[in-house]
Scaffold this active site. Structure first.
Site, PDB file in Angstrom:
ATOM      1  N   ARG A  84       0.829  -1.214   0.000  1.00 45.30           N
ATOM      2  CA  ARG A  84       0.000   0.000   0.000  1.00 45.30           C
ATOM      3  C   ARG A  84       0.854   1.251   0.000  1.00 45.30           C
ATOM      4  NH1 ARG A  84      -1.506   2.027   4.226  1.00 45.30           N
ATOM      5  NH2 ARG A  84      -2.108   0.163   5.367  1.00 45.30           N
TER       6      ARG A  84
ATOM      7  N   TYR B   1     -15.025  15.955 -16.269  1.00 47.95           N
ATOM      8  CA  TYR B   1     -15.470  14.566 -16.163  1.00 47.95           C
ATOM      9  C   TYR B   1     -16.554  14.467 -15.076  1.00 47.95           C
ATOM     10  CZ  TYR B   1     -15.071   9.511 -15.640  1.00 47.95           C
ATOM     11  OH  TYR B   1     -15.331   8.168 -15.576  1.00 47.95           O
TER      12      TYR B   1
ATOM     13  N   ASP C 227      -6.320  18.229 -15.940  1.00 46.40           N
ATOM     14  CA  ASP C 227      -6.623  16.821 -16.201  1.00 46.40           C
ATOM     15  C   ASP C 227      -6.369  16.600 -17.690  1.00 46.40           C
ATOM     16  OD1 ASP C 227      -7.801  14.405 -16.909  1.00 46.40           O
ATOM     17  OD2 ASP C 227      -9.486  14.608 -15.512  1.00 46.40           O
TER      18      ASP C 227
ATOM     19  N   LYS D  18      -7.636   5.156 -19.904  1.00 44.95           N
ATOM     20  CA  LYS D  18      -8.056   5.511 -21.263  1.00 44.95           C
ATOM     21  C   LYS D  18      -6.932   5.212 -22.259  1.00 44.95           C
ATOM     22  CE  LYS D  18     -11.656   6.751 -18.985  1.00 44.95           C
ATOM     23  NZ  LYS D  18     -11.889   8.118 -18.539  1.00 44.95           N
TER      24      LYS D  18
HETATM   25  C1  LIG Z   1     -12.110   8.622 -17.293  1.00 46.42           C
HETATM   26  C2  LIG Z   1     -11.710   9.960 -16.844  1.00 46.42           C
HETATM   27  C3  LIG Z   1     -11.379  10.207 -15.511  1.00 46.42           C
HETATM   28  C4  LIG Z   1     -11.467   9.141 -14.450  1.00 46.42           C
HETATM   29  O1  LIG Z   1     -10.601   8.094 -14.690  1.00 46.42           O
HETATM   30  P1  LIG Z   1     -10.893   6.614 -14.086  1.00 46.42           P
HETATM   31  O2  LIG Z   1      -9.624   5.910 -14.384  1.00 46.42           O
HETATM   32  O3  LIG Z   1     -12.081   6.080 -14.803  1.00 46.42           O
HETATM   33  O4  LIG Z   1     -11.158   6.791 -12.629  1.00 46.42           O
HETATM   34  C5  LIG Z   1     -10.998  11.485 -15.146  1.00 46.42           C
HETATM   35  N1  LIG Z   1     -10.939  12.479 -16.058  1.00 46.42           N
HETATM   36  C6  LIG Z   1     -11.248  12.286 -17.345  1.00 46.42           C
HETATM   37  C7  LIG Z   1     -11.144  13.415 -18.299  1.00 46.42           C
HETATM   38  C8  LIG Z   1     -11.646  11.024 -17.790  1.00 46.42           C
HETATM   39  O5  LIG Z   1     -11.960  10.827 -19.078  1.00 46.42           O
END
Ligand SMILES: *Cc1c(COP(=O)(O)O)cnc(C)c1O
Length: 396
Positions: free
Chosen positions: A56, A109, A181, A206
């Site tokens: 962890r 998001y 982000d 992604k």
């Molecule tokens: C998918 C996504 C997230 C969250 O990511 P996870 O891995 O699904 O928790 C955050 N920001 C954006 C722009 C995303 O497309």
């Protein structure tokens, strides 16, 4: 002599010696790490030698992915966490205090929006959402207690561009943390570090991992003190990623550049192809000259417009249903960055909580689709869209 070899006791049989090394990062699922002596453990805890203690707190597979991400994003000592949302949470919950205020993009998001709207207020942290494409709106949202601005470069699903230059200047002038982000744009499309971002967030789930088989996130701050605070918060709250997920993500990342370039070149073809179909009302792609933010997209992304294309089909829900049924071989699934092309229908998924008027204000109708372009043969993919648009709208 190592303490590890204990004859018939349970743990462990030493690994066979090898004069040669594996070319692939070994998977290390071990949760605990053993030391020779309490002195050796002291040396580790005091930072005189590097070593792992408990998964962890950190493990080799997460660190390998983090170093690869550091190289891509241009930050140092970033942290790999169990999901992209863990990374968003590490920033917002790990760095803000009661009484602080944060400004967020109004098309972040969905879960980031929820965290800001529902969870931060419980802790006495207030939030204001503003259109990040409109610098006057962002400026107007700032208060004396504002500490941070969080934006995405390209909005979901309408693919509008944030005024990154304006926001970076504003944040610098006001002494605010500027957080980007970078999931949609990826470090190949945009490097927040080059545009003054103090902190970058990435969902590796992604495009970076790229095969829809891993949930993983990354966060890095320029300031080592902020990194340390987020790391401690993440360890305490248990945001640690699984070694196997890290191992899979690293494997995916090895082909990230190639996948990005291929998906992007097909996305460009698809955008132009859709724009020429009579059954299509509108196409949104930052690389097209008819995109409302094309000039800004050129400044920020250059020719790296990415793999996301949005478009509006003529008609309503019935035509949208007919389109997804007719789009043979494409997954109707609200994700992005997979090796295969995926279709998302915001009105019935990501934006279903909004009223029709709220969606209309963002430009999201029942005919609106977002496409995450994958690695299919481009001609075959364009053919599927032609057929499905014609079948759904009766207009070839
Ligand atoms: C998918 C996504 C997230 C969250 O990511 P996870 O891995 O699904 O928790 C955050 N920001 C954006 C722009 C995303 O497309």
């Amino acid at each position: 002599m190592s303490r590890n070899h204990k004859g018939s006791l349970i743990r462990p049989v030493p690994l066979p010696e090898s004069a040669s090394a594996p070319v692939v990062t070994p998977l290390s699922p071990s949760v605990v790490y053993s030391s020779d002596t309490p002195d050796a453990l002291d040396a580790q805890y005091e930072g005189r030698v590097h070593g792992y203690t408990y998964a962890r707190e950190g493990h080799p597979n997460a660190d390998v992915v983090a170093r690869r991400m550091d190289a891509l994003e241009g930050y140092e000592n970033g942290i790999v966490l169990g999901s992209g949302m863990a990374a968003v949470s590490a920033v917002l919950l790990g760095l803000l205090n009661t009484g602080d205020h944060v400004v967020g993009g109004n098309q972040l998001y969905g879960r980031s929006l929820r965290l800001m709207a529902e969870d931060l207020p419980r802790m006495g942290i207030t939030t204001t959402l503003a259109d990040p494409g409109d610098i006057a709106a962002v400026k107007a949202a700032i208060r004396p207690e504002t500490k941070m601005i969080l934006v995405e470069v390209v909005s979901n699903p309408t693919l509008r561009l944030a005024d990154i230059e304006g926001i970076a200047t504003l944040a610098r002038d006001k002494g605010l943390l500027f957080v980007v982000d970078n999931t949609f744009t990826t470090p190949r499309g945009f490097r927040p570090v080059d545009w003054g971002a103090d902190i970058v967030i990435q969902s590796l789930t992604k495009l970076l991992a790229g095969h829809s088989d891993v949930t993983l996130g990354y966060v890095a701050a320029k300031d080592p003190g902020l990194n340390d605070r987020m790391r401690v918060f993440a360890v305490t709250t248990g945001m640690t990623p699984s070694p196997f997920d890290c191992w899979l993500a690293e494997r995916g990342m090895l082909t990230f550049d190639l996948r990005f370039d291929r998906a992007q070149s097909t996305a460009r073809l698809l955008a132009d192809h859709l724009a020429a179909l009579p059954g299509v009302k509108q196409v949104l792609y930052p690389g097209r000259t008819d995109h409302p933010d094309h000039a800004r997209a050129t400044t920020l992304l250059g020719d790296r417009s990415g793999n996301m294309v949005s478009f509006e089909l003529k008609g309503g829900r019935a035509e949208a249903n007919a389109f997804t049924r007719a789009a043979q071989g494409l997954s109707f699934a609200p994700t992005l960055g997979d090796v295969g092309t995926t279709l998302s229908h915001p009105a019935s998924s990501s934006h279903r909580a909004l009223t029709p008027e709220g969606r209309a204000a963002l430009g999201i109708s029942e005919g609106f689709f977002r496409v995450s372009v994958g690695l299919e043969d481009p001609d075959a993919l364009l053919g599927v869209f032609s057929t499905a648009v014609a079948e759904a709208t009766g207009q070839g």
